[in-house]
Design a protein around this motif. Structure first.
Motif, PDB file in Angstrom:
ATOM      1  N   VAL A   1      13.339   3.040  -7.856  1.00 20.76           N
ATOM      2  CA  VAL A   1      13.116   1.699  -7.299  1.00 20.76           C
ATOM      3  C   VAL A   1      13.663   1.605  -5.878  1.00 20.76           C
ATOM      4  O   VAL A   1      13.066   0.980  -4.997  1.00 20.76           O
ATOM      5  N   TRP A   2      14.814   2.255  -5.637  1.00 19.83           N
ATOM      6  CA  TRP A   2      15.402   2.219  -4.298  1.00 19.83           C
ATOM      7  C   TRP A   2      14.487   2.887  -3.278  1.00 19.83           C
ATOM      8  O   TRP A   2      14.342   2.397  -2.148  1.00 19.83           O
ATOM      9  N   THR A   3      13.886   4.000  -3.657  1.00 17.69           N
ATOM     10  CA  THR A   3      12.980   4.694  -2.739  1.00 17.69           C
ATOM     11  C   THR A   3      11.740   3.861  -2.472  1.00 17.69           C
ATOM     12  O   THR A   3      11.251   3.789  -1.338  1.00 17.69           O
ATOM     13  N   LEU A   4      11.214   3.222  -3.506  1.00 16.60           N
ATOM     14  CA  LEU A   4      10.034   2.372  -3.318  1.00 16.60           C
ATOM     15  C   LEU A   4      10.358   1.183  -2.412  1.00 16.60           C
ATOM     16  O   LEU A   4       9.535   0.799  -1.560  1.00 16.60           O
ATOM     17  N   LEU A   5      11.535   0.601  -2.569  1.00 16.35           N
ATOM     18  CA  LEU A   5      11.940  -0.498  -1.688  1.00 16.35           C
ATOM     19  C   LEU A   5      12.113  -0.011  -0.252  1.00 16.35           C
ATOM     20  O   LEU A   5      11.779  -0.722   0.707  1.00 16.35           O
ATOM     21  N   LEU A   6      12.636   1.201  -0.092  1.00 14.44           N
ATOM     22  CA  LEU A   6      12.780   1.781   1.244  1.00 14.44           C
ATOM     23  C   LEU A   6      11.418   1.959   1.906  1.00 14.44           C
ATOM     24  O   LEU A   6      11.227   1.592   3.073  1.00 14.44           O
ATOM     25  N   VAL A   7      10.463   2.509   1.169  1.00 15.65           N
ATOM     26  CA  VAL A   7       9.117   2.717   1.705  1.00 15.65           C
ATOM     27  C   VAL A   7       8.464   1.373   2.035  1.00 15.65           C
ATOM     28  O   VAL A   7       7.831   1.218   3.087  1.00 15.65           O
ATOM     29  N   PHE A   8       8.597   0.403   1.127  1.00 18.30           N
ATOM     30  CA  PHE A   8       8.023  -0.920   1.365  1.00 18.30           C
ATOM     31  C   PHE A   8       8.600  -1.552   2.638  1.00 18.30           C
ATOM     32  O   PHE A   8       7.858  -2.098   3.473  1.00 18.30           O
TER      33      PHE A   8
ATOM     34  N   LEU B   1       0.828  -1.204   0.000  1.00 18.17           N
ATOM     35  CA  LEU B   1       0.000   0.000   0.000  1.00 18.17           C
ATOM     36  C   LEU B   1       0.860   1.251   0.000  1.00 18.17           C
ATOM     37  O   LEU B   1       0.651   2.169  -0.817  1.00 18.17           O
ATOM     38  N   ALA B   2       1.847   1.307   0.900  1.00 17.03           N
ATOM     39  CA  ALA B   2       2.710   2.486   0.990  1.00 17.03           C
ATOM     40  C   ALA B   2       3.543   2.658  -0.278  1.00 17.03           C
ATOM     41  O   ALA B   2       3.686   3.779  -0.802  1.00 17.03           O
ATOM     42  N   ALA B   3       4.105   1.554  -0.798  1.00 15.52           N
ATOM     43  CA  ALA B   3       4.903   1.645  -2.022  1.00 15.52           C
ATOM     44  C   ALA B   3       4.042   2.050  -3.210  1.00 15.52           C
ATOM     45  O   ALA B   3       4.498   2.797  -4.095  1.00 15.52           O
ATOM     46  N   GLY B   4       2.802   1.568  -3.250  1.00 15.79           N
ATOM     47  CA  GLY B   4       1.908   1.968  -4.339  1.00 15.79           C
ATOM     48  C   GLY B   4       1.601   3.446  -4.314  1.00 15.79           C
ATOM     49  O   GLY B   4       1.600   4.117  -5.357  1.00 15.79           O
ATOM     50  N   ILE B   5       1.338   3.998  -3.125  1.00 13.60           N
ATOM     51  CA  ILE B   5       1.083   5.438  -3.011  1.00 13.60           C
ATOM     52  C   ILE B   5       2.332   6.226  -3.384  1.00 13.60           C
ATOM     53  O   ILE B   5       2.264   7.257  -4.073  1.00 13.60           O
ATOM     54  N   ALA B   6       3.502   5.752  -2.921  1.00 14.51           N
ATOM     55  CA  ALA B   6       4.754   6.432  -3.267  1.00 14.51           C
ATOM     56  C   ALA B   6       4.990   6.414  -4.776  1.00 14.51           C
ATOM     57  O   ALA B   6       5.417   7.418  -5.369  1.00 14.51           O
TER      58      ALA B   6
END
Length: 522
Positions: free
Chosen positions: A110-117, A29-34
């Motif tokens: 991608v790195w930011t999305l992995l961080l958020v996930f 959910l968080a990665a999708g919003i990001a």
């Protein structure tokens, strides 16, 4: 738990686990919003001037240079002060998809999305709430220094992701009683540490997390005669785990030593004048630790509800110790210079606010007061955290502050992401410990006062307000200073430039046959 703590439930690591799939759903959910925020930003291609400056003049150029040299890349001289892991990986991807801004920015996002996930899933597991995990992770993502790192070609998020992974592994190592489990976890930590120093050498401080976790692991001090001596008892199991930890760090330390030998210092030669080495005494008297606490205090209004149960426990049970800690810290904060100074690297962010407020000699009243608020916030949050989280999160801030003290540029963009990550993980721990109005009260204890009720009720509104405030700041910066990253490069110097010659203007450093990749290319 700290001595004297009462009416606290089990930690998230010992109590009921989150509902099956909840951490994963929180991360998605968080990665999708990001992603829904990052993709339009990448397509738009406009970023605040400081982001565009670093991305266009340095990191994007370093990637494109490596792409043109591939695979025999010149890691002796390139346009980044960090180790080249992020840039080399991006250059490898560009061999397939090109080096346009969109491709490089998408690969970096991608790195930011992995961080958020990762943050969302971990916070959800600790808070035992999917929405709580997603909300706390998105509060980190809302930082100007996080989401813009994902929308531009900056290596920041890659480094922070690896730091978070090491923090989480350190918590698991500290919680493990079996040496065999520690062996595999330490090996994973060593791999993350190697990747981390290859992306950003300034994060080598994370080695202390593994050493600390191995020393403090459960079962390593069972023979101690008293709790006070448990920290110092060198048991056989403790020494064995410490040896495993040191062995796991060897590849990362060797990689860092290789770059130091190649460059003749901690940064590539063209950045040597911009980042000169600091002496031990100069680092010891640096206000870096005060600034880290001040950056923490900046967010105290937004996390006060999470910290309140811990602060209340401190006040009721160890009031003298709490006041002593704050008093001693306030005195020590008056030793280093905490006023604004462009020449000393104390400018931008909070330093600009300190410049406009009263100071006494070399001491900024604003910075010291804010740092004291930050210390109180941390004490309150960590009081409610599990033993492992308390030590690892505390060591993270301490280790980072020690590494930060060696820097000549005490900028907020280097500090804010780590502070936010520590705060949200600690807040999730506090939530998971059920430190709320529903926690059981001792017999005869009065119901929470109105102030307590208001603070406890402010937890999620506070996190939401923080995210909104940081997004508003990002929008304002972009509208005021925005620059198209697909257009012409910005000037290398601002009208008020007073520092050394920008590295981008310096002549190339001769390779002299020194490159890591020549043997592979041949």
């Amino acid at each position: 738990m700290m001595p004297g703590t009462t009416s606290q439930a089990k930690s998230p690591n010992e109590g009921p686990s989150a509902p099956p799939g909840s951490p994963m759903r929180a991360g998605l959910l968080a990665a999708g919003i990001a992603a829904a925020v990052l993709l339009p930003l990448i397509a738009w291609g406009v970023a605040p001037s400081r982001v565009a400056f670093d991305a266009m003049l340095y990191h994007s150029e370093a990637i494109r240079t490596f792409a043109s040299q591939w695979p025999d890349c010149n890691v002796l001289d390139y346009l980044s002060a960090t180790t080249p892991g992020y840039h080399l990986l991006s250059a490898a991807i560009s061999q397939l998809f090109g080096t346009t801004h969109g491709v490089l920015a998408f690969a970096g996002s991608v790195w930011t999305l992995l961080l958020v996930f990762t943050l969302a899933s971990e916070c959800a597991a600790r808070a035992r709430s999917m929405l709580a995990g997603a909300g706390l992770a998105l509060a980190v993502f809302a930082s100007v220094y996080v989401h813009w790192a994902g929308a531009a070609t900056l290596p920041d998020s890659a480094g922070w992701l690896l730091v978070v992974l090491q923090m989480l592994l350190a918590m698991r190592i500290a919680r493990s009683r079996e040496t065999s489990a520690v062996l595999w976890l330490a090996a994973l930590f060593g791999a993350c540490f190697l990747a981390c120093v290859l992306v950003r050498q300034s994060h080598a401080w994370t080695a202390g997390l593994l050493i600390g976790a191995a020393w403090l692991a459960r079962g390593t001090h069972d023979g101690a005669r008293s709790r006070a001596l448990a920290f110092f008892v060198p048991s056989k199991q403790r020494i064995a785990r410490l040896a495993l930890a040191l062995w796991a760090l060897v590849p990362g330390i060797a990689a860092l030593a290789l770059f130091v030998r190649l460059w003749g210092g901690l940064v590539p030669p063209r950045f040597a004048t911009q980042y000169p080495p600091k002496g031990l005494l100069e680092s010891a008297t640096s206000p870096a630790w005060v600034f880290v606490l001040a950056a923490t205090g900046l967010f105290s209004p937004f996390f006060a509800g999470f910290a309140w149960p811990g602060v209340r426990a401190w006040w009721r049970e160890q009031r003298v110790l709490l006041l002593s800690l704050l008093g001693v810290a306030a005195v020590l904060m008056c030793v280093p210079a905490t006023t604004y100074s462009f020449e000393a690297g104390r400018w931008s962010g909070l330093w600009n606010i300190a410049q406009r407020l009263p100071s006494v000699g070399h001491v900024s009243v604003f910075m010291v007061a804010l740092a004291c608020c930050g210390l109180l916030l941390l004490l309150g949050l960590l009081r409610s955290a599990s033993r492992e989280a308390r030590w690892v999160l505390g060591l993270s801030l301490l280790g980072f502050a020690c590494a930060f003290a060696a820097s000549n540029e005490l900028w907020q963009r280097y500090v804010e992401p780590l502070v936010l990550m520590v705060l949200v993980l600690a807040a999730a721990e506090a939530w998971g410990c059920r430190a709320s109005t529903t926690e059981p009260r001792l017999a005869g204890e009065k119901p929470p006062a109105r102030l307590s009720q208001l603070l406890l009720a402010s937890r999620w509104p506070g996190v939401a307000a923080l995210a909104v405030a940081m997004i508003a700041l990002s929008v304002a910066l972009t509208l005021r200073t925005g620059q198209d990253m697909r257009g012409e490069k910005p000037p290398t110097r601002s009208p008020v430039h007073r520092g050394p010659t920008p590295p981008v203007e310096l002549p190339p450093v001769p390779r002299d046959g020194r490159t890591l990749w020549s043997p592979l290319a041949r």
